[in-house]
Scaffold this motif. Sequence first.
Motif, short mmCIF file in Angstrom:
data_model
loop_
_atom_site.label_atom_id
_atom_site.label_comp_id
_atom_site.label_asym_id
_atom_site.label_seq_id
_atom_site.Cartn_x
_atom_site.Cartn_y
_atom_site.Cartn_z
N ARG A 43 0.83 -1.21 0.00
CA ARG A 43 0.00 0.00 0.00
C ARG A 43 0.87 1.26 0.00
NH1 ARG A 43 -5.56 1.44 -0.52
NH2 ARG A 43 -5.92 3.36 0.64
N ILE A 44 1.88 1.27 0.86
CA ILE A 44 2.76 2.44 0.93
C ILE A 44 3.54 2.60 -0.37
CG2 ILE A 44 4.76 3.43 2.10
CD1 ILE A 44 3.73 2.03 4.68
N LEU B 70 0.28 -3.39 -7.44
CA LEU B 70 -0.25 -2.75 -8.66
C LEU B 70 -1.63 -2.16 -8.40
CD1 LEU B 70 0.75 -5.24 -11.50
CD2 LEU B 70 1.70 -2.98 -11.05
N ALA B 71 -2.46 -2.90 -7.63
CA ALA B 71 -3.80 -2.39 -7.30
C ALA B 71 -3.71 -1.07 -6.57
CB ALA B 71 -4.55 -3.41 -6.45
N SER B 72 -2.81 -0.99 -5.58
CA SER B 72 -2.64 0.24 -4.81
C SER B 72 -2.14 1.38 -5.70
CB SER B 72 -1.66 -0.01 -3.67
OG SER B 72 -1.48 1.15 -2.90
N THR B 73 -1.24 1.05 -6.62
CA THR B 73 -0.70 2.07 -7.54
C THR B 73 -1.81 2.66 -8.41
OG1 THR B 73 1.44 0.93 -7.60
CG2 THR B 73 0.97 2.51 -9.36
N ARG C 225 -1.98 12.10 0.73
CA ARG C 225 -2.27 10.68 0.45
C ARG C 225 -1.18 9.78 1.03
NH1 ARG C 225 -6.49 7.24 -1.25
NH2 ARG C 225 -5.57 5.42 -2.24
N VAL C 226 0.08 10.13 0.80
CA VAL C 226 1.19 9.32 1.29
C VAL C 226 1.22 9.32 2.81
CG1 VAL C 226 3.71 9.12 1.38
CG2 VAL C 226 2.58 9.64 -0.80
N LEU D 271 4.36 5.30 -5.73
CA LEU D 271 4.49 5.20 -7.19
C LEU D 271 3.32 5.87 -7.90
CD1 LEU D 271 6.00 4.11 -9.63
CD2 LEU D 271 4.80 1.93 -9.34
N GLY D 272 2.11 5.66 -7.39
CA GLY D 272 0.93 6.30 -7.99
C GLY D 272 1.02 7.81 -7.93
#
Length: 711
Positions: free
Chosen positions: A414-415, A459-462, A486-487, A420-421
Amino acid sequence: MALVWGYYTHNYKAVFPISIGALFAYFPNIEGSQRHRVIGIILGFAWSFLVLAIHLGLFYTPDWLHFTVMMIFVFITSMLAVYGLRGGNISFGGLFAIVSSYGIHAFGFSNIESLLYVLVGGIIYIILSGISQFFYQSHHIQSMLADCVELTADYFRKLEQQVWDSEDLEADILQIESKLNTFHEVLRSVLLIKDGRLLTSNKIRRQYLIFKEVIDLFETTLAASHDLELAREHFDGTEPLVKPYREFTLLMAAELERLSELLRLNRKFTLNPELQEKLLQAEENLKPLLRSRSKEAHDRLLILRTLIDLKNRQLNRLSVISKHYENLIFTDKMGAQGEAKFITTQDYSYKILLTNLNFDSAIFKHSIRLCVAIGICFLLQNVISDDHASWIIATCIVVLRPNYGLTRSRAFDRIGGTLLGGVITLLIVYITDYRPALLGLAGISMTLGFSYVASRYFLASTYITLAIILLYVAFTGRSFDLILDRVFFTFIGSLIALFVIYFIFPVWEKENIFTAIRKSINANRRYLTAVNRIYETKEAVDTEFKLLRKDAFVKNGNLYEAFQRMKDDPKSKRSLLSNTYALVLLCHSMLKGIAAYSTYIQNHQTTQMSEEFKSVMRYIMDQLRMAANVMEGIGNNVPAEKDPLQALEQLDKYYYNLAKLHESELEDQIHDTDTSAKLQEGRMILDQVKALKSLAENTYQMSQLVKQLPA
């Protein structure tokens, strides 16, 4: 669709609640019977919609009331996970409704408007899902079947590498077996109706026949492990005698992979003639051994003859699969009698919920932990007083899982995904700030994100981070400070989840692993009893036998999964890891040994079971009984059977006399096939029973050792 509508109506904000409605219906849409799937979607959407409606109303109430009602719904929603995977997805949808209510509320819609948009999104998804299922159900099943075939091919290849190339791939093989068990369970549920009848489609009937043969092919291959290991002791992997067998296995794996690809493309499959050529070459290689009179040559001959029998059975299975795949003739009389018993059904009675309302239930403990975690998040959110502090709750709900290992991996994913997102969002915003483009990318990212939630959470979190921040950027124009928020809130939520899973009613797998080992041992014991019955009575394999075999495979798969969870626990909580792994391998080896014994007696004419053989089998069963008792904590284990040394000596003597008789016949140029068959049976059965005896004894001894060590 929602994005296109938002673009043409310029009502971009409505896209968010419409999408949320579609997600409410999407979460419970998992594999299973058509009836359960439809009911699950409707109930899942209805529950999530109810939770959302109540939580939207709580924004206008005092904080104490908001907090109290939210905790009640968090607990009730979490407890729905007692109803298996579908119940767990409905539970996640309800928790997601709590999280999404903050985002919907922030858009400034009235509650009625928001709920109407959510309702529209859910109804549209349900309609589209029904249409898709009607037209593409068969194709979807064929795609799952292709995945199953591809995984079976991987199993072929890994087993080959482990035996002949001496690679330690036991963990990989166990993991593949566990995945295959899951595939088999899902495919049974979608191909069969609850009462065991096949679905009426001709194509689905053919898929069912292919599926049955794939299962048999997998079990034949698993049973071959003992024969392959025996061959490895007598042959080097590079010598010409075994070359055809190795090439055959690699060709089989390649053919299965090709079949899986053609299943996905719905194209014609023709069996590779090289497979038969390899078996003919193997038969040709036996001629020098047949002419030899040495004992070593005859021992090697018996082993190679057993391998040829094995490869012939595998080729026959693949040939049958090929015929079923190409056969388009509708068969009215085709049925699946007794197959209903193979479908694992979920009990949805309210009594299941009531029996889990105690601290012996892992789901109950998880529900309590989730309430504590969200309570902390809620209070912290009020202290911070930031518009996006609800992201702390969102992170906690998604990250916090029933066990430590999955929670930890999700926290890191998640982090990392959020970081990355955020970086990707900055790059996109630097290139363009055109609202339709941002919304289009957000929609694509949201779809990709939720498609990866179950398999690749990083990938889902990104993708989900990218989608959410792009939505906010499209409507607020902010980007950099939004990413920082967000972070930061993701990091805080992850820390809370890790704190709660470690300190609030922690569940460590070492507390449950002994139960999984005991169930595996007992399942193997019942399977062995069924095989002995078939050997003694010479009856055909019946449904009861197949159910016991399936149970043994499932219980061993569950044991491996429990061990994997134990590996992910903190180092201080897995002191018995190496010894436990030894027991896992012993249970798996016992399963392979029983399967090899079962496969041999089902595919060969066998003699009557001798009293000496029965004596050895009673001893093996007794050793397994005591091992299971040790795992259960039952003391004063007194052996009911003595070590059958004399019985084994008699069996050895019987085999030795057969070998001498065969040598004498060869010298006199007498070719008695009956003697040859008895010799092959004596050799194979004796080797297998000795291996099973050793495994049973080691299982009992290791069980005692593990229970005596400090946890």
